[in-house]
Motif scaffolding. Sequence first.
Motif, PDB file in Angstrom:
ATOM      1  N   CYS B 260       0.822  -1.206   0.000  1.00 54.53           N
ATOM      2  CA  CYS B 260       0.000   0.000   0.000  1.00 54.53           C
ATOM      3  C   CYS B 260       0.855   1.256   0.000  1.00 54.53           C
ATOM      4  CB  CYS B 260      -0.907   0.010   1.235  1.00 54.53           C
ATOM      5  SG  CYS B 260      -2.338  -1.049   1.085  1.00 54.53           S
ATOM      6  N   MET B 261       1.909   1.259   0.802  1.00 55.42           N
ATOM      7  CA  MET B 261       2.743   2.459   0.865  1.00 55.42           C
ATOM      8  C   MET B 261       3.473   2.681  -0.442  1.00 55.42           C
ATOM      9  SD  MET B 261       2.104   3.651   3.757  1.00 55.42           S
ATOM     10  CE  MET B 261       3.294   4.694   4.479  1.00 55.42           C
ATOM     11  N   LEU B 263       2.449   1.821  -3.392  1.00 62.32           N
ATOM     12  CA  LEU B 263       1.544   2.220  -4.449  1.00 62.32           C
ATOM     13  C   LEU B 263       0.744   3.460  -4.090  1.00 62.32           C
ATOM     14  CD1 LEU B 263       0.345  -1.322  -5.454  1.00 62.32           C
ATOM     15  CD2 LEU B 263       1.612   0.246  -6.875  1.00 62.32           C
ATOM     16  N   GLY B 264       0.989   4.042  -2.916  1.00 65.45           N
ATOM     17  CA  GLY B 264       0.299   5.276  -2.573  1.00 65.45           C
ATOM     18  C   GLY B 264      -1.164   5.060  -2.240  1.00 65.45           C
ATOM     19  N   ILE B 265      -1.505   3.898  -1.711  1.00 60.08           N
ATOM     20  CA  ILE B 265      -2.899   3.584  -1.418  1.00 60.08           C
ATOM     21  C   ILE B 265      -3.278   4.219  -0.085  1.00 60.08           C
ATOM     22  CG2 ILE B 265      -4.544   1.702  -1.128  1.00 60.08           C
ATOM     23  CD1 ILE B 265      -3.280   1.404  -3.705  1.00 60.08           C
ATOM     24  N   THR B 266      -4.451   4.810  -0.035  1.00 57.95           N
ATOM     25  CA  THR B 266      -4.956   5.383   1.213  1.00 57.95           C
ATOM     26  C   THR B 266      -6.408   4.939   1.368  1.00 57.95           C
ATOM     27  OG1 THR B 266      -5.490   7.366  -0.023  1.00 57.95           O
ATOM     28  CG2 THR B 266      -3.488   7.411   1.274  1.00 57.95           C
ATOM     29  N   LEU B 270      -5.850   0.980   3.036  1.00 58.05           N
ATOM     30  CA  LEU B 270      -4.674   1.129   3.892  1.00 58.05           C
ATOM     31  C   LEU B 270      -5.021   0.760   5.317  1.00 58.05           C
ATOM     32  CD1 LEU B 270      -1.768   2.087   4.153  1.00 58.05           C
ATOM     33  CD2 LEU B 270      -2.599   4.396   4.437  1.00 58.05           C
ATOM     34  N   TRP B 277      -4.381   5.184   9.534  1.00 59.15           N
ATOM     35  CA  TRP B 277      -4.104   6.482   8.911  1.00 59.15           C
ATOM     36  C   TRP B 277      -5.404   7.061   8.396  1.00 59.15           C
ATOM     37  CZ3 TRP B 277      -0.610  10.095   8.800  1.00 59.15           C
ATOM     38  CH2 TRP B 277      -0.602  11.034   7.793  1.00 59.15           C
ATOM     39  N   GLU B 399      -7.364   9.439   0.257  1.00 60.56           N
ATOM     40  CA  GLU B 399      -6.985  10.841   0.299  1.00 60.56           C
ATOM     41  C   GLU B 399      -7.397  11.528  -0.998  1.00 60.56           C
ATOM     42  OE1 GLU B 399      -3.008  11.740   1.467  1.00 60.56           O
ATOM     43  OE2 GLU B 399      -2.882  13.334  -0.010  1.00 60.56           O
TER      44      GLU B 399
ATOM     45  N   GLU C 111       7.274   8.760   2.805  1.00 62.73           N
ATOM     46  CA  GLU C 111       7.123   7.463   2.143  1.00 62.73           C
ATOM     47  C   GLU C 111       6.211   7.516   0.942  1.00 62.73           C
ATOM     48  OE1 GLU C 111       5.806   8.037   5.096  1.00 62.73           O
ATOM     49  OE2 GLU C 111       6.557   6.685   6.629  1.00 62.73           O
ATOM     50  N   MET C 112       5.287   8.434   0.923  1.00 67.45           N
ATOM     51  CA  MET C 112       4.286   8.390  -0.151  1.00 67.45           C
ATOM     52  C   MET C 112       4.373   9.606  -1.033  1.00 67.45           C
ATOM     53  SD  MET C 112       0.533   7.239   0.700  1.00 67.45           S
ATOM     54  CE  MET C 112       0.143   5.987   1.846  1.00 67.45           C
ATOM     55  N   CYS C 113       4.362   9.338  -2.325  1.00 61.22           N
ATOM     56  CA  CYS C 113       4.174  10.446  -3.262  1.00 61.22           C
ATOM     57  C   CYS C 113       2.745  10.342  -3.733  1.00 61.22           C
ATOM     58  CB  CYS C 113       5.131  10.313  -4.435  1.00 61.22           C
ATOM     59  SG  CYS C 113       4.887  11.600  -5.647  1.00 61.22           S
ATOM     60  N   VAL C 114       1.952  11.331  -3.405  1.00 61.56           N
ATOM     61  CA  VAL C 114       0.522  11.148  -3.646  1.00 61.56           C
ATOM     62  C   VAL C 114       0.093  11.478  -5.056  1.00 61.56           C
ATOM     63  CG1 VAL C 114      -0.142  11.405  -1.272  1.00 61.56           C
ATOM     64  CG2 VAL C 114      -0.012  13.410  -2.680  1.00 61.56           C
ATOM     65  N   VAL C 138       3.956   9.632   6.423  1.00 63.01           N
ATOM     66  CA  VAL C 138       2.998   9.072   7.357  1.00 63.01           C
ATOM     67  C   VAL C 138       3.623   8.982   8.742  1.00 63.01           C
ATOM     68  CG1 VAL C 138       1.683   6.988   7.889  1.00 63.01           C
ATOM     69  CG2 VAL C 138       1.792   7.813   5.565  1.00 63.01           C
ATOM     70  N   ARG C 143       3.759  17.147   5.209  1.00 56.90           N
ATOM     71  CA  ARG C 143       3.636  17.227   3.752  1.00 56.90           C
ATOM     72  C   ARG C 143       4.610  18.233   3.201  1.00 56.90           C
ATOM     73  NH1 ARG C 143      -1.000  14.927   1.636  1.00 56.90           N
ATOM     74  NH2 ARG C 143      -2.607  14.572   3.189  1.00 56.90           N
ATOM     75  N   TYR C 164       9.205   6.013  -6.098  1.00 59.62           N
ATOM     76  CA  TYR C 164       7.814   5.903  -5.653  1.00 59.62           C
ATOM     77  C   TYR C 164       7.016   5.207  -6.746  1.00 59.62           C
ATOM     78  CZ  TYR C 164       8.883   9.674  -2.318  1.00 59.62           C
ATOM     79  OH  TYR C 164       9.403  10.443  -1.318  1.00 59.62           O
ATOM     80  N   PRO C 165       6.771   3.932  -6.662  1.00 60.76           N
ATOM     81  CA  PRO C 165       6.006   3.264  -7.725  1.00 60.76           C
ATOM     82  C   PRO C 165       4.607   3.830  -7.905  1.00 60.76           C
ATOM     83  CG  PRO C 165       7.015   1.654  -6.259  1.00 60.76           C
ATOM     84  CD  PRO C 165       7.233   2.987  -5.634  1.00 60.76           C
ATOM     85  N   SER C 166       4.122   4.586  -6.895  1.00 60.55           N
ATOM     86  CA  SER C 166       2.744   5.067  -7.024  1.00 60.55           C
ATOM     87  C   SER C 166       2.583   6.118  -8.100  1.00 60.55           C
ATOM     88  CB  SER C 166       2.267   5.642  -5.697  1.00 60.55           C
ATOM     89  OG  SER C 166       3.066   6.749  -5.358  1.00 60.55           O
ATOM     90  N   VAL C 167       3.695   6.705  -8.592  1.00 57.11           N
ATOM     91  CA  VAL C 167       3.528   7.751  -9.602  1.00 57.11           C
ATOM     92  C   VAL C 167       3.354   7.190 -10.992  1.00 57.11           C
ATOM     93  CG1 VAL C 167       4.884   9.402  -8.302  1.00 57.11           C
ATOM     94  CG2 VAL C 167       5.986   8.033 -10.027  1.00 57.11           C
TER      95      VAL C 167
END
Lengths: 184, 456, 230
Positions: B260-261, B263-266, B270, B277, B399, C111-114, C138, C143, C164-167
């Motif tokens: 989750c962290m 992949l930016g999951i909230t 999460l 959170w 989020e 830890e997170m790139c939103v 977190v 931020r 950051y794989p989330s991007v």
Amino acid sequence: MGIEEKLPSGFLLTTVEQFAGYARKGSLWPATFGLACCAIEMMAAGGARYDLARFGMEVFRASPRQADLMIVAGRVSQKMAPVLRQIYDQMPEPKWVIAMGVCASSGGMFNNYAIVQGVDHVVPVDIYLPGCPPRPEMLIDAILKLHAKISDTKLGKNREAEVRELEAAALTAPATHEMRGLLP
Amino acid sequence: MSTNVEFEGAASEQPGPDPYAAGERRTTEGRVYTVTGQDWDDVVSGVSANRDERVVVNMGPQHPSTHGVLRLILELDGETVTEARVGIGYLHTGIEKNMEFRTWTQGVTFVTRMDYLTPFFNETAYCLAVEKLLGITDQIPERASVIRVMMMELNRMSSHLVALATGGMELGALTAMIFGFRERETILDLFELISGLRMNSAYVRPGGVAQDLPPGAVDAVADAVVLLRKNYQDTASLLVDNGIWMARTQDVGYLDLSGCMALGITGPMLRATGLPWDLRKSQPYCGYENYEFDVPVRDTCDAYGRFLIRIAELGESLKIVEQCLDKLRPGPVMVEDRKIGWPAQLALGGDGLGNSLDHIRHIMGESMEALIHHFKLVTEGFSVPAGQAYVAVESPRGELGCHVVSDGGTRPYRVHFRDPSFTNLQSTAAVCEGGQVADVIAAVASIDPVMGGVDR
Amino acid sequence: MSESTEQTEVVPAGVAALEVVDVRQGMFHGSGDTSGYGGLVRTVAMPGATPRPYGGWYDEAADTLTSLLPDYDAAVEKVVVEHGDLTFHVRREHLVDVARALRDDPTLRFEMCVGVSGVHYPHDSGRELHAIYPLLSVTHNRRLRLEVSCPDGDPTIPSLMGVYPSVDWHERETFDFFGIVFTGRPDLTRIQMPDDWPGHPQRKDYPLGGIPVEYKGAEIPPPDTRRSYS
């Protein structure tokens, strides 16, 4: 449409028309084509308070092959338009389309590059239902108007005559830009 | 209905080949099979005869079980999914670009339609960002903040009810759909009473809310809370500890904390991993620090855990709504600054909803400044100082962030929404691959994406 | 009555320097229009670098970053604190290093790139395309934002997917809408528009694409071609 065309026009056809119309409108099965916010109101119309089951329409068929009504509920993007056309083509005759919401009727508030300005650019529409989103009662009103339209559909030679009349009327009707509303 | 009419004199045409008939054809990317039903044997024999390496199944974009227009491209090995890819963009509306040609207040009506199940969250995130740029965050009246919190929590409940209803329907629990939408009607009645519309009301505006609560609203909300507290237990008792439901959702859609962290999951995904959170607790906005509520957490990381969290959050939201009713004090609902605050209070008159007669008397007869302000605010809108701001709220999916850039004018220069469904949907491959096709449905239902937010 | 009306920049107080990004003339400028709108001149100025001290934990974060990076002044162009938000303007060559430092250091731990947000400033030559990365910690409940710019002629930014794989999808979306090519990542394809769509829709030089709406004799042009006074 089969045997009706071979019979002469007359009271027999009229009775068959009424019967066929009644049968068709009595169990009109919608195909699931909910896209955006209007889809949620369509689901609410199928829910417990505004019940579509009383019209025989609670079965939203997943496969277009088994559906005869496509309620285009929501905004149709450029990427979705070919999919819409494919689903429409996969539906067997007779089929009807309700453009639910202003986005499906005319592009709605999204007059831009991404939205098809009215699904009548892609499929022929029978009923346009404005609203953003239209309340479930408005959707039911549109469905009832469609039921009235279906039960009054003529068949065979009567249908041909009706189509000719409509075409003649449309050719002589004033253009939209000539209509001045209440002004002389 | 299209008419198959043959006119006299017209040459009768042979209908062309049906492009959607069953069959196979070769393309540059391999064989494509069109399946129309009852011919799976032909497809399988065709596949094995040609020694094709893989079968790619396209689910969607029109599919009853994908949450909206979501296209899932699954590569199957029997019943197991070896690769899952997601195709989105079928609902892309260009809302963000449209907003660049409207005033800041008109932006609210566009923003509200992004994630259409949570219109109040979209509006509030946008308004908080605009208020941050204006620098009036401290001047928002308390009554407006309390009303915002109340509408947001009611919206959280209606969104979770839809998630449970559609999730249940997709897995076959059709009664959950009926229950969920029945409860949702109670909440939509409240929305209609307070804001005028069941969905997509442009109620939260920069500076406060558009209009005050109508008389009787507080009682209606109190009654609805009692009714909802009793009724949502129907859905809960139907599905919680239900053997079939547990068998379909336990250990399905597994995504642990590191996943989750990364992949930016909230959001509930999460919180299902054990991390409590919630932006309402960690970075409170709109006065959330003054409310008492718990953040439900599970540590099973699977679809069942997320489902339990959503049920628990329904109860927590009811608690917050009750506290909101207690906190309401008479006062303004729009910011005092006349150059920013929306000028008119609407009222129901003989000819429908319109500007209240008191307001019209005021601007036409009493105050020239009020007339000018009303005119300028409605036609041109207020100017927002140049700069950028990013504000995040905790929407039912995670989020929801709004990044607003202003160039000092009356129109947004750039508005970008960080939608939780967009980011959460990236995890589809991670939660589906290795599982079975039926688990894909359960996993995507537990992610709870709303395609309006994903595609914007 | 003066011909040209200077409209002062609408700026928040307390910001030290301003960077002029654009100067806009009013509509009907130079056309002989006497309404006065032609003389409007509006300077668009975004907040510039904030001098130290930044306030709160921002100074400590900047100091930690200074100690972690081999060349802080080459990596970070400027630091802007506006409305209580910290933004590091990072040069694109050092973006990955800065992000990795922010992610891995225990006192920073973002830890997170939103997400990734693209902005197009067509008149800010040499820095037309910006990409903003909001980061979330977190662990420390903090931020900040990273902002990177690149010119139109060479719209490449190194990809943060390795950090950051989330991007992943956010970068694809920013490429789809702005044409910013994120290098060093697999499969940079369009995600929202159809795969063969020409152009990048959310750039300022791409039209909104609406159609005029006709109703009983009156024709309303699409929103981007209507008169605008701002």
